[in-house]
Design an enzyme around this catalytic site. Structure first.
Site, PDB file in Angstrom:
ATOM      1  N   HIS A  34       0.817  -1.226   0.000  1.00  0.00           N
ATOM      2  CA  HIS A  34       0.000   0.000   0.000  1.00  0.00           C
ATOM      3  C   HIS A  34       0.854   1.282   0.000  1.00  0.00           C
ATOM      4  CE1 HIS A  34      -3.123  -2.854   1.107  1.00  0.00           C
ATOM      5  NE2 HIS A  34      -2.432  -3.206   2.176  1.00  0.00           N
ATOM      6  N   SER A  63       1.501  -0.281  -5.322  1.00  0.00           N
ATOM      7  CA  SER A  63       0.568  -0.599  -4.241  1.00  0.00           C
ATOM      8  C   SER A  63       0.126  -2.041  -4.385  1.00  0.00           C
ATOM      9  CB  SER A  63      -0.676   0.288  -4.306  1.00  0.00           C
ATOM     10  OG  SER A  63      -0.640   1.265  -3.307  1.00  0.00           O
ATOM     11  N   SER A  95      -5.758   1.552  -2.280  1.00  0.00           N
ATOM     12  CA  SER A  95      -5.082   1.921  -1.037  1.00  0.00           C
ATOM     13  C   SER A  95      -4.031   3.021  -1.180  1.00  0.00           C
ATOM     14  CB  SER A  95      -4.416   0.683  -0.425  1.00  0.00           C
ATOM     15  OG  SER A  95      -3.414   0.181  -1.299  1.00  0.00           O
ATOM     16  N   ASP A 138       3.281  -7.601   0.185  1.00  0.00           N
ATOM     17  CA  ASP A 138       2.159  -7.517   1.125  1.00  0.00           C
ATOM     18  C   ASP A 138       0.975  -8.222   0.471  1.00  0.00           C
ATOM     19  OD1 ASP A 138      -0.008  -6.881   2.728  1.00  0.00           O
ATOM     20  OD2 ASP A 138       0.518  -4.771   2.948  1.00  0.00           O
ATOM     21  N   GLU A 163       4.538  -9.175   4.414  1.00  0.00           N
ATOM     22  CA  GLU A 163       3.919  -8.344   5.442  1.00  0.00           C
ATOM     23  C   GLU A 163       2.713  -8.974   6.142  1.00  0.00           C
ATOM     24  OE1 GLU A 163       4.819  -5.360   6.504  1.00  0.00           O
ATOM     25  OE2 GLU A 163       3.016  -4.415   7.298  1.00  0.00           O
ATOM     26  N   ASN A 174       4.794 -10.943   9.232  1.00  0.00           N
ATOM     27  CA  ASN A 174       3.505 -10.878   9.937  1.00  0.00           C
ATOM     28  C   ASN A 174       3.585 -11.498  11.319  1.00  0.00           C
ATOM     29  OD1 ASN A 174       0.494 -10.390   9.849  1.00  0.00           O
ATOM     30  ND2 ASN A 174       0.551 -12.589  10.283  1.00  0.00           N
ATOM     31  N   LYS A 232       4.501  -7.311  15.001  1.00  0.00           N
ATOM     32  CA  LYS A 232       3.681  -7.007  13.824  1.00  0.00           C
ATOM     33  C   LYS A 232       2.241  -7.424  14.105  1.00  0.00           C
ATOM     34  CE  LYS A 232       1.814  -6.888   9.638  1.00  0.00           C
ATOM     35  NZ  LYS A 232       0.433  -7.321   9.398  1.00  0.00           N
ATOM     36  N   ASP A 285      -0.033  -4.272  14.742  1.00  0.00           N
ATOM     37  CA  ASP A 285      -0.634  -3.725  13.518  1.00  0.00           C
ATOM     38  C   ASP A 285      -2.024  -4.328  13.303  1.00  0.00           C
ATOM     39  OD1 ASP A 285      -1.322  -4.157  10.697  1.00  0.00           O
ATOM     40  OD2 ASP A 285       0.684  -3.578  10.103  1.00  0.00           O
ATOM     41  N   ASN A 286      -2.098  -5.666  13.243  1.00  0.00           N
ATOM     42  CA  ASN A 286      -3.368  -6.317  12.929  1.00  0.00           C
ATOM     43  C   ASN A 286      -4.417  -5.964  13.987  1.00  0.00           C
ATOM     44  OD1 ASN A 286      -1.210  -7.497  11.571  1.00  0.00           O
ATOM     45  ND2 ASN A 286      -2.208  -9.479  11.354  1.00  0.00           N
ATOM     46  N   CYS A 325      -6.026  -2.008  13.441  1.00  0.00           N
ATOM     47  CA  CYS A 325      -7.438  -2.091  13.018  1.00  0.00           C
ATOM     48  C   CYS A 325      -8.354  -1.449  14.051  1.00  0.00           C
ATOM     49  CB  CYS A 325      -7.840  -3.540  12.779  1.00  0.00           C
ATOM     50  SG  CYS A 325      -7.056  -4.234  11.292  1.00  0.00           S
ATOM     51  N   HIS A 342      -7.407  -9.179   3.585  1.00  0.00           N
ATOM     52  CA  HIS A 342      -6.534  -8.721   2.496  1.00  0.00           C
ATOM     53  C   HIS A 342      -7.196  -8.730   1.127  1.00  0.00           C
ATOM     54  CE1 HIS A 342      -2.707  -7.508   0.860  1.00  0.00           C
ATOM     55  NE2 HIS A 342      -2.977  -8.300  -0.156  1.00  0.00           N
ATOM     56  N   HIS A 401      -3.656   2.211   8.822  1.00  0.00           N
ATOM     57  CA  HIS A 401      -3.282   2.355  10.232  1.00  0.00           C
ATOM     58  C   HIS A 401      -2.436   3.614  10.454  1.00  0.00           C
ATOM     59  CE1 HIS A 401      -4.708  -1.631  10.376  1.00  0.00           C
ATOM     60  NE2 HIS A 401      -3.581  -2.304  10.479  1.00  0.00           N
ATOM     61  N   SER A 430       5.649  -2.503  12.478  1.00  0.00           N
ATOM     62  CA  SER A 430       5.608  -3.461  11.362  1.00  0.00           C
ATOM     63  C   SER A 430       6.799  -3.259  10.436  1.00  0.00           C
ATOM     64  CB  SER A 430       4.337  -3.252  10.533  1.00  0.00           C
ATOM     65  OG  SER A 430       3.216  -3.419  11.336  1.00  0.00           O
ATOM     66  N   GLN A 474      10.149  -5.222   8.820  1.00  0.00           N
ATOM     67  CA  GLN A 474      10.443  -5.366   7.384  1.00  0.00           C
ATOM     68  C   GLN A 474      11.899  -5.009   7.093  1.00  0.00           C
ATOM     69  OE1 GLN A 474       9.184  -6.541   4.724  1.00  0.00           O
ATOM     70  NE2 GLN A 474       6.966  -6.583   4.911  1.00  0.00           N
TER      71      GLN A 474
HETATM   72  P1  NAI Z   1      -6.119 -14.665  11.757  1.00  0.00           P
HETATM   73  O1  NAI Z   1      -5.836 -15.965  11.139  1.00  0.00           O
HETATM   74  O2  NAI Z   1      -5.485 -14.271  13.045  1.00  0.00           O
HETATM   75  O3  NAI Z   1      -7.694 -14.470  11.957  1.00  0.00           O
HETATM   76  C1  NAI Z   1      -8.666 -14.846  11.037  1.00  0.00           C
HETATM   77  C2  NAI Z   1      -9.792 -15.519  11.838  1.00  0.00           C
HETATM   78  O4  NAI Z   1     -10.904 -15.751  10.987  1.00  0.00           O
HETATM   79  C3  NAI Z   1      -9.381 -16.871  12.425  1.00  0.00           C
HETATM   80  O5  NAI Z   1      -9.560 -16.880  13.820  1.00  0.00           O
HETATM   81  C4  NAI Z   1     -10.299 -17.861  11.722  1.00  0.00           C
HETATM   82  O6  NAI Z   1     -10.676 -18.937  12.554  1.00  0.00           O
HETATM   83  C5  NAI Z   1     -11.490 -16.983  11.355  1.00  0.00           C
HETATM   84  N1  NAI Z   1     -12.272 -17.492  10.233  1.00  0.00           N
HETATM   85  C6  NAI Z   1     -11.841 -18.124   9.107  1.00  0.00           C
HETATM   86  N2  NAI Z   1     -12.879 -18.430   8.320  1.00  0.00           N
HETATM   87  C7  NAI Z   1     -13.994 -17.980   8.953  1.00  0.00           C
HETATM   88  C8  NAI Z   1     -15.378 -17.985   8.638  1.00  0.00           C
HETATM   89  N3  NAI Z   1     -15.820 -18.538   7.512  1.00  0.00           N
HETATM   90  N4  NAI Z   1     -16.243 -17.411   9.506  1.00  0.00           N
HETATM   91  C9  NAI Z   1     -15.804 -16.856  10.656  1.00  0.00           C
HETATM   92  N5  NAI Z   1     -14.493 -16.816  11.009  1.00  0.00           N
HETATM   93  C10 NAI Z   1     -13.615 -17.374  10.177  1.00  0.00           C
HETATM   94  O7  NAI Z   1      -5.750 -13.574  10.638  1.00  0.00           O
HETATM   95  P2  NAI Z   1      -5.554 -11.997  10.871  1.00  0.00           P
HETATM   96  O8  NAI Z   1      -4.133 -11.709  11.151  1.00  0.00           O
HETATM   97  O9  NAI Z   1      -6.598 -11.533  11.793  1.00  0.00           O
HETATM   98  O10 NAI Z   1      -5.809 -11.460   9.389  1.00  0.00           O
HETATM   99  C11 NAI Z   1      -7.088 -11.541   8.778  1.00  0.00           C
HETATM  100  C12 NAI Z   1      -7.020 -10.903   7.388  1.00  0.00           C
HETATM  101  O11 NAI Z   1      -6.749  -9.509   7.514  1.00  0.00           O
HETATM  102  C13 NAI Z   1      -5.909 -11.432   6.481  1.00  0.00           C
HETATM  103  O12 NAI Z   1      -6.385 -11.441   5.160  1.00  0.00           O
HETATM  104  C14 NAI Z   1      -4.800 -10.415   6.643  1.00  0.00           C
HETATM  105  O13 NAI Z   1      -3.909 -10.460   5.587  1.00  0.00           O
HETATM  106  C15 NAI Z   1      -5.611  -9.153   6.721  1.00  0.00           C
HETATM  107  N6  NAI Z   1      -4.998  -7.989   7.373  1.00  0.00           N
HETATM  108  C16 NAI Z   1      -5.543  -6.778   7.045  1.00  0.00           C
HETATM  109  C17 NAI Z   1      -5.074  -5.625   7.615  1.00  0.00           C
HETATM  110  C18 NAI Z   1      -5.649  -4.309   7.235  1.00  0.00           C
HETATM  111  O14 NAI Z   1      -5.099  -3.282   7.610  1.00  0.00           O
HETATM  112  N7  NAI Z   1      -6.724  -4.247   6.491  1.00  0.00           N
HETATM  113  C19 NAI Z   1      -3.990  -5.636   8.625  1.00  0.00           C
HETATM  114  C20 NAI Z   1      -3.529  -6.970   8.936  1.00  0.00           C
HETATM  115  C21 NAI Z   1      -4.016  -8.095   8.325  1.00  0.00           C
END
Ligand code: NAI
Length: 465
Positions: A54, A77, A82, A131, A191, A216, A221, A225-226, A230, A336, A386, A394, A398
């Site tokens: 991003h 990006s 983003s 990322d 990332e 990650n 991180k 960050d996550n 958020c 993501h 963020h 984070s 990197q």
């Molecule tokens: P995580 O693996 O810690 O959490 C995801 C959760 O979703 C897990 O607990 C899993 O059991 C649950 N899950 C999976 N399928 C499901 C379903 N069908 N119904 C309900 N729950 C379900 O992953 P994390 O770190 O929380 O990341 C989640 C996503 O967010 C990833 O795609 C990551 O890349 C992205 N992300 C986005 C950020 C942003 O700024 N927008 C920042 C960091 C990560």
């Protein structure tokens, strides 16, 4: 517009971008400490980093840190919505090639991803900073296609078709391009959760041709960050998109991992009544004991005012769910990729664009929903992602990961690694002063009693924080 070799929205935004970069630097102590510690030594000299992350103000501070450490860079990006155009302009103005426009098309997205590998002297990239894994996937899919594998047929959807078309175009224009890039790459630093999942899948299939560092899963991180990122940026995105009153509203957070935990807290902070869905019993129990009602989207969806998916999984909010949502329910994703919501199934309904990245979609029965960022990550599409401080943690990971893979390749096989705990603790340490936090120190006797060194690491690798 083109500016030098860059493609950005508007170079006249550069002075604004520069002012915000200067403000961000004051909130990014980890990155500034990297400049102070490594700036003279230039450990990244010779590294040609293709970055796909991003293109925000915070990323601009990362890019300039990597350059100060000796790297050459080209940047795009990792999401079509983003980019902060003033950040892209400020970087382009320094002469670092950047290919990023907020609201670029998917065709442009893959052309820009291709561009980060097109160095002016024709020599290949030797490091990727990724990322979500798209830059890595672009090279690896292309290389497999060049080796005669049938990886570019049977696209599952329109997005894949666009990617495959870009790969085929590059194969026709520059024979052997992908294999040459792949063979020159010393390593990739990734990332986010989704990109890391892709890397482990490659490793398990024996298809990872270079070492990777999973940034990650540094504690500093994903547990910051996550989660805390958020916590601030989810509600920011919903507010900038809709200006809706959140207090009292019913919000559902799908997924209670690191991102889901932060999102649930974000909505609580805004006064919403928050419910959670989960598939993992451990995370569901955590949600319940944090005070959230754990529900299914089938049961609770029809009563929700706001539904946000955070899972990194696909088809979490389906067309069937959305048919049953309330009139004017707000629907968004912060994971993501955009396949968490079945957006393609909404395409033949009536779309009314309210403003960039906000659409009102009307169902045949007249019921409407507000869809944010066309289902792409809303905190970066509808707001600015963020805050700097958490991104400093984070991005310090990197920088350390890039230095590791670039300067000590002999220590790494073609596998996925996390940074050692002493570096994780170092990243945290670099962020304490800014918050006025004062660490206590262990006496030699105390350290011996709990079996650690007085200097750390303070926890075994299996500790979960
Ligand atoms: P995580 O693996 O810690 O959490 C995801 C959760 O979703 C897990 O607990 C899993 O059991 C649950 N899950 C999976 N399928 C499901 C379903 N069908 N119904 C309900 N729950 C379900 O992953 P994390 O770190 O929380 O990341 C989640 C996503 O967010 C990833 O795609 C990551 O890349 C992205 N992300 C986005 C950020 C942003 O700024 N927008 C920042 C960091 C990560």
């Amino acid at each position: 517009m083109a500016h030098g070799s860059s493609i950005i929205a508007d170079i006249s935004l550069a002075p604004w971008g520069r002012k915000e970069i200067e403000i961000a630097e004051t909130e990014m102590p980890g990155l500034m400490a990297c400049r102070a510690e490594f700036g003279e030594e230039k450990p990244l000299k010779g590294a040609r980093i293709s970055g796909s992350l991003h293109m925000t103000i915070q990323t601009a501070v990362l890019i300039e840190t990597l350059r100060e450490l000796g790297a050459e860079l080209r940047w795009a990006s990792c999401n079509i919505f983003s980019t902060q155009d003033h950040a892209a302009a400020a970087i382009a103005e320094t002469g670092i090639p950047v290919f990023a426009v907020k609201g670029e098309t998917l065709e442009e997205y893959w052309t820009y991803t291709d561009q980060i590998f097109q160095w002016e002297d024709g020599e290949p990239t030797n490091m990727i900073l990724d990322d979500g894994g798209d830059a890595t996937m672009y090279i690896l899919l292309g290389a497999r296609a060049e080796e005669g594998e049938d990886v570019l047929s049977n696209p599952g959807n329109e997005e894949e078709e666009i990617l495959f078309a870009q790969i085929k175009k590059r194969m026709a224009e520059t024979p052997g391009f992908f294999k040459r890039q792949r063979d020159a790459i010393r390593g990739v630093t990734e990332e986010t959760t989704t990109g890391v999942n892709r890397l482990y899948q490659l490793q398990n299939k024996g298809l990872l041709p270079f070492p990777a560092i999973n940034v990650n899963d540094s504690v500093t991180k994903s547990k910051f960050d996550n989660k805390y990122g958020c916590k601030e940026s989810l509600v920011d995105g919903i507010r900038r998109a809709t200006d809706v009153m959140m207090a009292g509203k019913v919000a559902i957070v799908c997924g209670y991992g690191d991102v889901g935990k932060g999102c649930a807290q974000s909505l609580v902070g805004a006064g919403a009544r928050v419910k959670v869905t989960e598939v993992d019993p451990i995370c569901a129990l955590q949600a319940a004991m944090d005070g959230f009602e754990v529900v299914t989207l089938d049961d609770a969806g029809p009563d929700a005012d706001i539904v946000v998916t955070t899972t990194g999984n696909k088809d979490v909010i389906t067309l069937d769910h959305m048919r049953k949502f309330k009139d004017m329910a707000i629907v968004g994703n912060i994971g993501h990729f955009d396949n968490e919501i079945q957006v393609s199934a909404l395409r033949n309904l009536q779309w009314t664009n309210v403003k960039p990245q906000v659409d009102m979609i009307t169902f045949p029965d007249g019921k409407r929903i507000l869809l944010l960022s066309e289902g792409r990550l809303l905190n970066l599409g509808n707001a600015t992602g963020h805050p700097s401080f958490v991104m400093s943690a984070s991005f310090t990971n990197q920088v350390l990961a890039q230095i590791e893979l670039w300067t000590r390749p002999q220590n790494y096989e073609n596998k996925v690694y996390v940074l050692p705990k002493h570096l994780d603790e170092k990243v945290a340490r670099l962020h304490l002063d800014k918050l006025g936090a004062k660490l206590s120190t262990l006496s030699a006797e105390q350290a011996a009693y709990i079996g650690v060194s007085t200097e750390g690491p303070f926890k075994p690798d299996h500790y979960r924080y």
